[in-house]
Motif scaffolding. Structure first.
Motif, PDB file in Angstrom:
ATOM      1  N   VAL A   1       0.835  -1.206   0.000  1.00  0.00           N
ATOM      2  CA  VAL A   1       0.000   0.000   0.000  1.00  0.00           C
ATOM      3  C   VAL A   1       0.871   1.257   0.000  1.00  0.00           C
ATOM      4  CG1 VAL A   1      -1.654   1.338   1.361  1.00  0.00           C
ATOM      5  CG2 VAL A   1      -1.961  -1.133   1.099  1.00  0.00           C
ATOM      6  N   ILE A   2       1.899   1.266   0.837  1.00  0.00           N
ATOM      7  CA  ILE A   2       2.759   2.451   0.941  1.00  0.00           C
ATOM      8  C   ILE A   2       3.592   2.635  -0.327  1.00  0.00           C
ATOM      9  CG2 ILE A   2       4.712   3.448   2.190  1.00  0.00           C
ATOM     10  CD1 ILE A   2       3.530   2.086   4.721  1.00  0.00           C
TER      11      ILE A   2
ATOM     12  N   LEU B   1       3.485   7.079  -5.576  1.00  0.00           N
ATOM     13  CA  LEU B   1       3.251   7.739  -6.863  1.00  0.00           C
ATOM     14  C   LEU B   1       2.731   9.164  -6.686  1.00  0.00           C
ATOM     15  CD1 LEU B   1      -0.042   7.907  -7.899  1.00  0.00           C
ATOM     16  CD2 LEU B   1       0.254   5.439  -7.727  1.00  0.00           C
ATOM     17  N   PHE B   2       2.235   9.488  -5.489  1.00  0.00           N
ATOM     18  CA  PHE B   2       1.683  10.821  -5.249  1.00  0.00           C
ATOM     19  C   PHE B   2       2.724  11.812  -4.728  1.00  0.00           C
ATOM     20  CE2 PHE B   2      -2.004   7.922  -4.626  1.00  0.00           C
ATOM     21  CZ  PHE B   2      -2.756   8.363  -5.712  1.00  0.00           C
TER      22      PHE B   2
ATOM     23  N   ALA C   1       7.758  14.962   1.076  1.00  0.00           N
ATOM     24  CA  ALA C   1       6.850  13.835   0.849  1.00  0.00           C
ATOM     25  C   ALA C   1       7.634  12.585   0.447  1.00  0.00           C
ATOM     26  CB  ALA C   1       5.838  14.188  -0.229  1.00  0.00           C
ATOM     27  N   PHE C   2       8.669  12.771  -0.349  1.00  0.00           N
ATOM     28  CA  PHE C   2       9.525  11.652  -0.756  1.00  0.00           C
ATOM     29  C   PHE C   2      10.185  11.015   0.466  1.00  0.00           C
ATOM     30  CE2 PHE C   2      13.725  10.412  -2.898  1.00  0.00           C
ATOM     31  CZ  PHE C   2      13.226   9.205  -3.369  1.00  0.00           C
ATOM     32  N   TYR C   3      10.715  11.852   1.348  1.00  0.00           N
ATOM     33  CA  TYR C   3      11.359  11.336   2.558  1.00  0.00           C
ATOM     34  C   TYR C   3      10.362  10.584   3.438  1.00  0.00           C
ATOM     35  CZ  TYR C   3      14.959  14.834   1.348  1.00  0.00           C
ATOM     36  OH  TYR C   3      15.913  15.584   0.711  1.00  0.00           O
ATOM     37  N   VAL C   4       9.175  11.152   3.602  1.00  0.00           N
ATOM     38  CA  VAL C   4       8.165  10.535   4.470  1.00  0.00           C
ATOM     39  C   VAL C   4       7.747   9.173   3.928  1.00  0.00           C
ATOM     40  CG1 VAL C   4       5.782  10.714   5.292  1.00  0.00           C
ATOM     41  CG2 VAL C   4       7.301  12.696   5.431  1.00  0.00           C
ATOM     42  N   MET C   5       7.499   9.090   2.631  1.00  0.00           N
ATOM     43  CA  MET C   5       7.049   7.822   2.052  1.00  0.00           C
ATOM     44  C   MET C   5       8.142   6.759   2.120  1.00  0.00           C
ATOM     45  SD  MET C   5       3.968   8.399   1.473  1.00  0.00           S
ATOM     46  CE  MET C   5       3.591   6.794   0.775  1.00  0.00           C
TER      47      MET C   5
END
Length: 438
Positions: free
Chosen positions: A105-106, A111-112, A118-122
């Motif tokens: 899921v993550i 893709l968002f 946001a890149f670091y968090v994902m």
């Protein structure tokens, strides 16, 4: 007249039952675990292919990419040991399924991503979700296979890494070529979505398919279960069954973690930057890059199984780690000197990749040679979490050095040096410690 079975006949009967039981366990478990690892590893490192377009689309620097690729391992590090301990308590079936579904899921949600934050968090959340999968499977295999069989079983599971490269490279390259602009999305967005689907499906299948241990396997007879369980009990005799605090205080475990850290410097240096290194040789098309990255991984399949089989047969573990590690460092170093010469550069990258991956099945016989039960669960999780911090270090160093020097060479030198240093540390391990099974 009653016929009394001779001891020799009884031994033959037991050997037959044992052979049949291990054949069943191998066929039932290893192909499935292998598929799960292929899916896991693909979701972890497909960011290396996404990078080919993602950086331009989002205006990310190499430093941002390196930090984002590496920050995965901070989440992985923080949750690795707790995850392995939980799996030991609640069972592999539910916990492995939970891990696979949440990371799928993550990974798809990546893709968002629009900003560096946001890149670091994902990437951090992906590390949290996946924490415990690899060491959990390593621990799970100790429930089934004694030390004398474990190197080969580790290899059959861990060849998921090179197979992910063999399959993932061309597939990722094809997605990057074929899906650009489809539905208004960029190709790297489709990459994250499509490559997350197998993990989600396999996670659901795990709930129905994977037994928690020998006694829970419906496909084994009672006699086969007794033989396998007795072998594991015998194999665990004399091993440490200590506390969590005892594991963290055990100098032997810290030394193993240092060796694994060096090994992982090589693995993730290759995993996150192999497409970039191949592209640097002069290959421009994404599909061609994908096809060429499959070559080193395909050779690594053979090297992993050959080295693990040799280590199991001889009982020797130190040189079986050290020699491939040195070859890996030499291959990576040579690849930086051969840019512009595609055939020779690919030979060097192949030696580097095959050598580095050949160290892994051998290494993972080390901790299970001295620990069992909850101690093994904690130690395997601890070693893997510390070792995988190298993913953060190697990705960050290579990305930063590329921004500073406009070349990946300096970062690759660091990775190659770490592999050689890991070989030295492995040779300093007491022979009787790591060669326990001989």
């Amino acid at each position: 007249m009653e016929i009394i079975a001779k001891p020799h006949d009884a031994a033959l009967d037991r050997a037959t039952v044992e052979s049949r039981a291990y054949a069943k366990a191998t066929v039932r478990l290893l192909p499935f675990l292998f598929l799960c690892y292929v899916a896991a590893y693909l979701d972890r490192v497909n960011v290396g292919f996404a990078k080919l377009q993602m950086l331009n689309d989002l205006a990310f620097s190499e430093t941002v990419y390196g930090l984002g690729a590496g920050i995965f391992f901070i989440g992985y590090f923080l949750f690795e040991v707790p995850s392995n301990i939980i799996m030991h308590r609640v069972g592999a079936r539910v916990w492995i399924a939970r891990i696979m579904i949440t990371w799928a899921v993550i990974s798809a949600a990546s893709l968002f991503v629009k900003t560096p934050t946001a890149f670091y968090v994902m990437r951090f959340l992906l590390g949290v979700a996946e924490a415990g999968f690899f060491p959990g499977i390593v621990l799970y295999l100790t429930y089934w296979f004694p030390a004398k069989r474990r190197g080969r079983m580790n290899a059959l599971f861990m060849i998921g890494i090179p197979i992910a490269g063999v399959v993932g490279g061309p597939v990722s390259g094809w997605i990057m070529n074929a899906f650009q602009g489809v539905g208004g999305w960029s190709n790297w967005q489709w990459l994250f979505l499509l490559e997350a689907i197998p993990s989600a499906v396999l996670g659901v299948v795990t709930l129905c398919y994977l037994p928690n241990g020998i006694r829970a396997a419906s496909w084994l007879s009672d006699e086969e279960k007794d033989v396998l369980a007795a072998n594991i009990e015998r194999d665990n005799t004399g091993k440490t069954h200590g506390t969590l605090a005892g594991v963290f205080a055990d100098a032997r475990i810290w030394k193993m973690a240092a060796i694994y850290f060096c090994c992982m410097m090589g693995l993730y240096g290759i995993s996150f930057y192999l497409p970039t290194l191949v592209k640097a040789t002069g290959v421009k098309n994404a599909l061609d890059v994908g096809l060429l990255t499959a070559i080193p991984y395909l050779c690594a399949v053979a090297s992993m199984f050959f080295v693990a089989r040799s280590a199991d047969r001889t009982g020797e573990r130190r040189w079986h780690f050290a020699v491939p590690a040195v070859l890996a460092g030499a291959g990576l170093f040579a690849s930086t000197q051969l840019t512009g010469n595609i055939p020779l550069a690919m030979v060097a990258l192949t030696v580097g990749t095959a050598g580095m991956l050949a160290t892994m099945p051998v290494f993972w016989t080390y901790p299970s040679a001295i620990l069992a039960g909850g101690s093994a669960a904690a130690a395997i999780g601890m070693i893997n979490s510390i070792g995988n911090l190298a993913g953060f270090v190697s990705a960050s160093i290579i990305g930063w050095m590329k921004d500073v020097t406009h070349s990946t060479n300096a970062g690759i030198y660091c990775v190659a040096g770490a592999l050689v240093f890991g070989a030295v540390l492995a040779l300093l391990q007491p022979r009787k410690l790591v060669n326990r099974a001989d």
